[in-house]
Design a protein around this motif. Structure first.
Motif, PDB file in Angstrom:
ATOM      1  N   ALA A  45       0.847  -1.190   0.000  1.00 56.54           N
ATOM      2  CA  ALA A  45       0.000   0.000   0.000  1.00 56.54           C
ATOM      3  C   ALA A  45       0.881   1.237   0.000  1.00 56.54           C
ATOM      4  CB  ALA A  45      -0.932   0.010   1.210  1.00 56.54           C
ATOM      5  N   VAL A  46       0.321   2.331  -0.521  1.00 55.99           N
ATOM      6  CA  VAL A  46       1.003   3.625  -0.487  1.00 55.99           C
ATOM      7  C   VAL A  46       0.389   4.453   0.629  1.00 55.99           C
ATOM      8  CG1 VAL A  46       1.497   5.755  -1.733  1.00 55.99           C
ATOM      9  CG2 VAL A  46       1.528   3.568  -2.950  1.00 55.99           C
ATOM     10  N   PHE A  47       1.224   4.913   1.541  1.00 55.02           N
ATOM     11  CA  PHE A  47       0.778   5.765   2.642  1.00 55.02           C
ATOM     12  C   PHE A  47       1.110   7.209   2.282  1.00 55.02           C
ATOM     13  CE2 PHE A  47       1.279   1.600   4.470  1.00 55.02           C
ATOM     14  CZ  PHE A  47       0.221   1.487   5.364  1.00 55.02           C
ATOM     15  N   PRO A  48       0.100   8.071   2.185  1.00 59.09           N
ATOM     16  CA  PRO A  48       0.360   9.463   1.807  1.00 59.09           C
ATOM     17  C   PRO A  48       1.211  10.186   2.849  1.00 59.09           C
ATOM     18  CG  PRO A  48      -1.983   8.920   1.629  1.00 59.09           C
ATOM     19  CD  PRO A  48      -1.329   7.797   2.369  1.00 59.09           C
ATOM     20  N   ALA A  49       1.921  11.209   2.397  1.00 57.32           N
ATOM     21  CA  ALA A  49       2.732  12.013   3.308  1.00 57.32           C
ATOM     22  C   ALA A  49       1.872  12.556   4.448  1.00 57.32           C
ATOM     23  CB  ALA A  49       3.378  13.164   2.543  1.00 57.32           C
ATOM     24  N   GLY A  50       2.359  12.396   5.673  1.00 58.69           N
ATOM     25  CA  GLY A  50       1.638  12.887   6.838  1.00 58.69           C
ATOM     26  C   GLY A  50       0.683  11.888   7.453  1.00 58.69           C
ATOM     27  N   SER A  51       0.476  10.733   6.814  1.00 63.80           N
ATOM     28  CA  SER A  51      -0.441   9.732   7.365  1.00 63.80           C
ATOM     29  C   SER A  51       0.283   8.854   8.382  1.00 63.80           C
ATOM     30  CB  SER A  51      -1.032   8.872   6.247  1.00 63.80           C
ATOM     31  OG  SER A  51      -0.011   8.126   5.593  1.00 63.80           O
ATOM     32  N   ILE A  52      -0.506   8.221   9.238  1.00 61.08           N
ATOM     33  CA  ILE A  52       0.025   7.300  10.248  1.00 61.08           C
ATOM     34  C   ILE A  52      -0.112   5.883   9.720  1.00 61.08           C
ATOM     35  CG2 ILE A  52      -0.191   6.430  12.606  1.00 61.08           C
ATOM     36  CD1 ILE A  52       0.876   9.264  12.423  1.00 61.08           C
ATOM     37  N   ALA A  53       1.032   5.246   9.494  1.00 57.60           N
ATOM     38  CA  ALA A  53       1.027   3.878   8.975  1.00 57.60           C
ATOM     39  C   ALA A  53       0.806   2.856  10.079  1.00 57.60           C
ATOM     40  CB  ALA A  53       2.347   3.594   8.255  1.00 57.60           C
ATOM     41  N   LEU A 168      15.349  20.742  12.172  1.00 60.05           N
ATOM     42  CA  LEU A 168      14.335  21.133  11.188  1.00 60.05           C
ATOM     43  C   LEU A 168      13.426  19.966  10.830  1.00 60.05           C
ATOM     44  CD1 LEU A 168      16.492  23.322   8.756  1.00 60.05           C
ATOM     45  CD2 LEU A 168      14.738  24.140  10.355  1.00 60.05           C
ATOM     46  N   LEU A 169      14.023  18.791  10.611  1.00 59.85           N
ATOM     47  CA  LEU A 169      13.224  17.625  10.215  1.00 59.85           C
ATOM     48  C   LEU A 169      12.290  17.201  11.335  1.00 59.85           C
ATOM     49  CD1 LEU A 169      12.751  15.600   7.931  1.00 59.85           C
ATOM     50  CD2 LEU A 169      14.578  14.189   8.883  1.00 59.85           C
ATOM     51  N   ASP A 170      12.788  17.203  12.564  1.00 53.17           N
ATOM     52  CA  ASP A 170      11.973  16.821  13.711  1.00 53.17           C
ATOM     53  C   ASP A 170      10.805  17.780  13.894  1.00 53.17           C
ATOM     54  OD1 ASP A 170      11.523  15.286  16.228  1.00 53.17           O
ATOM     55  OD2 ASP A 170      12.044  17.198  17.179  1.00 53.17           O
ATOM     56  N   ARG A 171      11.075  19.062  13.860  1.00 52.65           N
ATOM     57  CA  ARG A 171      10.012  20.061  14.018  1.00 52.65           C
ATOM     58  C   ARG A 171       9.007  19.984  12.864  1.00 52.65           C
ATOM     59  NH1 ARG A 171      11.404  25.143  16.960  1.00 52.65           N
ATOM     60  NH2 ARG A 171      13.344  24.867  18.117  1.00 52.65           N
ATOM     61  N   ALA A 172       9.530  19.834  11.642  1.00 53.41           N
ATOM     62  CA  ALA A 172       8.654  19.802  10.470  1.00 53.41           C
ATOM     63  C   ALA A 172       7.728  18.595  10.501  1.00 53.41           C
ATOM     64  CB  ALA A 172       9.486  19.808   9.196  1.00 53.41           C
ATOM     65  N   CYS A 173       8.224  17.456  10.952  1.00 50.44           N
ATOM     66  CA  CYS A 173       7.383  16.251  11.029  1.00 50.44           C
ATOM     67  C   CYS A 173       6.249  16.435  12.031  1.00 50.44           C
ATOM     68  CB  CYS A 173       8.234  15.042  11.410  1.00 50.44           C
ATOM     69  SG  CYS A 173       9.290  14.431  10.080  1.00 50.44           S
ATOM     70  N   ARG A 174       6.547  17.069  13.153  1.00 50.99           N
ATOM     71  CA  ARG A 174       5.486  17.326  14.127  1.00 50.99           C
ATOM     72  C   ARG A 174       4.453  18.298  13.553  1.00 50.99           C
ATOM     73  NH1 ARG A 174       8.234  19.687  18.717  1.00 50.99           N
ATOM     74  NH2 ARG A 174      10.304  19.385  17.825  1.00 50.99           N
ATOM     75  N   SER A 175       4.933  19.305  12.821  1.00 47.41           N
ATOM     76  CA  SER A 175       4.016  20.246  12.178  1.00 47.41           C
ATOM     77  C   SER A 175       3.159  19.548  11.120  1.00 47.41           C
ATOM     78  CB  SER A 175       4.818  21.377  11.527  1.00 47.41           C
ATOM     79  OG  SER A 175       3.992  22.212  10.751  1.00 47.41           O
ATOM     80  N   GLN A 176       3.758  18.601  10.404  1.00 46.67           N
ATOM     81  CA  GLN A 176       3.015  17.883   9.363  1.00 46.67           C
ATOM     82  C   GLN A 176       1.801  17.174   9.947  1.00 46.67           C
ATOM     83  OE1 GLN A 176       4.730  14.236   7.640  1.00 46.67           O
ATOM     84  NE2 GLN A 176       4.512  15.179   5.622  1.00 46.67           N
ATOM     85  N   LEU A 177       1.945  16.608  11.122  1.00 46.72           N
ATOM     86  CA  LEU A 177       0.823  15.920  11.758  1.00 46.72           C
ATOM     87  C   LEU A 177      -0.261  16.903  12.181  1.00 46.72           C
ATOM     88  CD1 LEU A 177       2.701  13.353  14.033  1.00 46.72           C
ATOM     89  CD2 LEU A 177       1.486  12.884  11.894  1.00 46.72           C
ATOM     90  N   ALA A 178       0.140  18.116  12.541  1.00 41.29           N
ATOM     91  CA  ALA A 178      -0.823  19.097  13.037  1.00 41.29           C
ATOM     92  C   ALA A 178      -1.515  19.865  11.918  1.00 41.29           C
ATOM     93  CB  ALA A 178      -0.119  20.076  13.983  1.00 41.29           C
ATOM     94  N   VAL A 179      -0.755  20.295  10.907  1.00 42.62           N
ATOM     95  CA  VAL A 179      -1.325  21.177   9.881  1.00 42.62           C
ATOM     96  C   VAL A 179      -1.184  20.624   8.470  1.00 42.62           C
ATOM     97  CG1 VAL A 179      -0.954  23.208  11.320  1.00 42.62           C
ATOM     98  CG2 VAL A 179       0.799  22.551   9.655  1.00 42.62           C
ATOM     99  N   GLY A 180      -0.534  19.458   8.334  1.00 37.00           N
ATOM    100  CA  GLY A 180      -0.421  18.833   7.027  1.00 37.00           C
ATOM    101  C   GLY A 180       0.704  19.348   6.166  1.00 37.00           C
ATOM    102  N   ARG A 181       1.601  20.164   6.737  1.00 36.80           N
ATOM    103  CA  ARG A 181       2.712  20.725   5.965  1.00 36.80           C
ATOM    104  C   ARG A 181       4.016  20.564   6.734  1.00 36.80           C
ATOM    105  NH1 ARG A 181      -1.309  24.487   5.785  1.00 36.80           N
ATOM    106  NH2 ARG A 181      -0.300  25.758   7.381  1.00 36.80           N
ATOM    107  N   LEU A 182       5.090  20.344   5.983  1.00 35.97           N
ATOM    108  CA  LEU A 182       6.425  20.254   6.584  1.00 35.97           C
ATOM    109  C   LEU A 182       6.979  21.665   6.709  1.00 35.97           C
ATOM    110  CD1 LEU A 182       7.852  17.202   4.593  1.00 35.97           C
ATOM    111  CD2 LEU A 182       7.390  17.253   7.056  1.00 35.97           C
ATOM    112  N   GLU A 183       6.665  22.292   7.813  1.00 39.00           N
ATOM    113  CA  GLU A 183       7.110  23.654   8.039  1.00 39.00           C
ATOM    114  C   GLU A 183       7.528  23.837   9.484  1.00 39.00           C
ATOM    115  OE1 GLU A 183       3.637  25.833   6.872  1.00 39.00           O
ATOM    116  OE2 GLU A 183       2.810  25.839   8.906  1.00 39.00           O
ATOM    117  N   VAL A 184       8.391  24.800   9.702  1.00 38.10           N
ATOM    118  CA  VAL A 184       8.902  25.093  11.040  1.00 38.10           C
ATOM    119  C   VAL A 184       8.613  26.555  11.332  1.00 38.10           C
ATOM    120  CG1 VAL A 184      10.959  25.219  12.505  1.00 38.10           C
ATOM    121  CG2 VAL A 184      10.737  23.376  10.798  1.00 38.10           C
ATOM    122  N   ARG A 185       7.786  26.796  12.325  1.00 35.60           N
ATOM    123  CA  ARG A 185       7.505  28.171  12.734  1.00 35.60           C
ATOM    124  C   ARG A 185       8.478  28.532  13.861  1.00 35.60           C
ATOM    125  NH1 ARG A 185       3.216  30.615  10.644  1.00 35.60           N
ATOM    126  NH2 ARG A 185       1.758  29.343   9.400  1.00 35.60           N
ATOM    127  N   ALA A 186       9.599  29.110  13.474  1.00 32.33           N
ATOM    128  CA  ALA A 186      10.642  29.493  14.433  1.00 32.33           C
ATOM    129  C   ALA A 186      11.535  30.534  13.778  1.00 32.33           C
ATOM    130  CB  ALA A 186      11.467  28.269  14.844  1.00 32.33           C
TER     131      ALA A 186
END
Length: 239
Positions: A45-53, A168-186
């Motif tokens: 199966a393909v798991f979309p970006a931001g989904s929980i496998a 950056l990667l750690d923060r962006a992954c947490r943001s992806q779960l919350a808002v659906g985007r790999l972004e860092v507000r800092a």
């Protein structure tokens, strides 16, 4: 000769893979016959970006990550998270489920990721009779321990580029779960405080990442556009 004796004779003749490699292509550790047997009953199966496998409340599961990037993390009820490791293409995810009680972790697809879900019971039974499969799982688990140590150490012992890439990667992954985007507000100063550096040095490092088209920046914001490259920078750290 009994069936048990045949199995033992076969297993004695199987060569064990080298255990010293840092990166483990799990299927490459197996013969063609055992690869086919291990993949019997699997589903792709393909798991979309931001989904929980995978989440810890679900049934035991083990996956082969064929393509993409995944993050394993732990979480507590108040929402705080801790990244445990990152999985790369050809990694086995959930190897502990094949041996014993797995840890309570979530698996997040950071980019669109193709995974083959294994038949846990069938693979477990195969590992009980095929020493080659047993050694392959053990080799994978040893590599996961090294990877976990690496991720702990890179936060303080990595060079600035490696520490910043992880942050950056750690923060962006947490943001992806919350808002659906790999972004860092800092701000640059926030990032500098996080990795133990100065704002000026972090600004120069971000400029280099931006020039390489790994990130985009705006006031108070860093957008990760190439998470695979950030993960490769983190992965290059060696202990």
């Amino acid at each position: 000769m009994s069936f048990t004796e045949l199995v033992r004779d076969h297993n004695r003749r199987m060569s064990a893979p080298t255990l010293a490699r840092e990166d483990v292509d799990f299927l490459s550790l197996l013969s063609e016959v055992n690869r086919r047997r291990l993949l019997e009953g699997s589903t792709r199966a393909v798991f979309p970006a931001g989904s929980i496998a995978f989440h810890p409340e679900g049934p035991r599961a083990s996956f082969l990550l064929e393509r993409g990037l995944a993050r394993a993390y732990s979480s507590v009820p108040d929402g705080r998270q801790a990244t445990v490791t990152f999985f790369h293409a050809r990694d086995l995810i959930g190897g502990t489920a094949l041996i014993g009680r797995p840890p309570r972790i979530y698996v997040q697809a950071v980019v669109d990721s193709t995974m083959a879900t294994l038949d846990v019971e069938a693979v477990r039974n195969l590992a009980m009779t095929e020493i080659e499969v047993t050694v392959a799982v053990a080799t994978h688990l040893a590599a996961r321990v090294r990877s976990d140590f690496q991720l702990i150490a890179v936060r303080s012992l990595g060079n600035l580029r490696e520490r910043l890439a992880y942050d950056l990667l750690d923060r962006a992954c947490r943001s992806q779960l919350a808002v659906g985007r790999l972004e860092v507000r800092a701000t640059h100063a926030d990032l500098a405080d996080s990795i133990g550096s100065s704002r000026e040095v972090v600004s120069r490092a971000l400029r280099d990442l931006r020039a390489a088209r790994i990130v985009e920046t705006a006031p108070g914001m860093v957008r990760v556009i190439d998470p695979m490259h950030l993960a490769a920078i983190v992965r290059a750290f060696v202990i």
